[in-house]
Design a protein around this motif. Structure first.
Motif: not given
Length: 198
Positions: A87, A91, A95, A108-114, A117
């Motif tokens: 994780d 991101p 990218d 993780s929440a960051e990975v799911k948001r990424s 996006r």
């Protein structure tokens, strides 16, 4: 496997848009293996303005480090490893255009948001089925980091690799949905038993 959706990797963006958490998917085509150290090296290269050893744009990463192959086989047991270990690096790879990942467990929440996006999808493979998954692997070749042994990056040709969409681009999350269903059933059982016995 008539109730499975068949997809070919590299996976087209319109295919990713059509998938929903909970869909049963069989994957054929090209996927690349990568675990912790390989992720670290690829992300370090990107941060240094260098190219990773293969173009990750549009590709699928399988979080696995296959065991040595028996004679006559391309790889040994090839089960998924725990995805959360990747994780911290994911991101940056998203990218760079990574489109799909295959692994085990929640993100993780960051990975799911990424993923939302960048319109990428995460597939869950079943842990403990490495020998069965190996039967879906038709060819394997090292493309980078041979010094890592079993954790070198491999280019795999797979056929009918069974997975489930765990996270889609619409914030669908198989793990969250599963917990919610379990909680609902658990509450129903508790309420039923309370009513029955009291």
């Amino acid at each position: 496997m008539s109730n499975y959706i068949s997809v070919t990797s590299p996976i087209k963006s319109e295919t990713v848009e059509s998938l929903r958490a909970g869909d049963h998917v069989i994957i054929s085509g090209i996927v690349y293996t990568a675990r912790d150290t390989a992720h670290q090296r690829m992300v370090d290269a990107l941060r240094n303005g260098e190219l990773p050893p293969f173009d990750v744009a549009g590709q699928t990463l399988y979080y696995s480090g296959p065991s040595p192959a028996r004679p006559g086989h391309p790889v040994g047991s090839s089960g998924p490893t725990t995805s959360s270990r990747m994780d911290i690096f994911t991101p940056k790879l998203l990218d760079a255009g990574l489109r799909a990942m295959i692994g085990k467990g929640e993100r993780s929440a960051e990975v799911k948001r990424s993923m939302i996006r960048h319109k990428a999808v995460y597939f869950a493979a079943t842990g403990g089925t490495g020998a069965l998954i190996a039967k879906c692997i038709k060819t394997a070749e090292i493309v980078a980091y041979e010094d890592l042994g079993a954790e070198a990056i491999l280019r795999l040709e797979v056929e009918n690799l069974p997975t489930i969409v765990a996270n889609d681009i619409y914030a669908g999350d198989l793990y969250e949905a599963g917990r919610a269903r379990y909680q609902t059933l658990d509450n129903q059982v508790v309420n039923h038993n309370s009513h029955h016995y009291w």
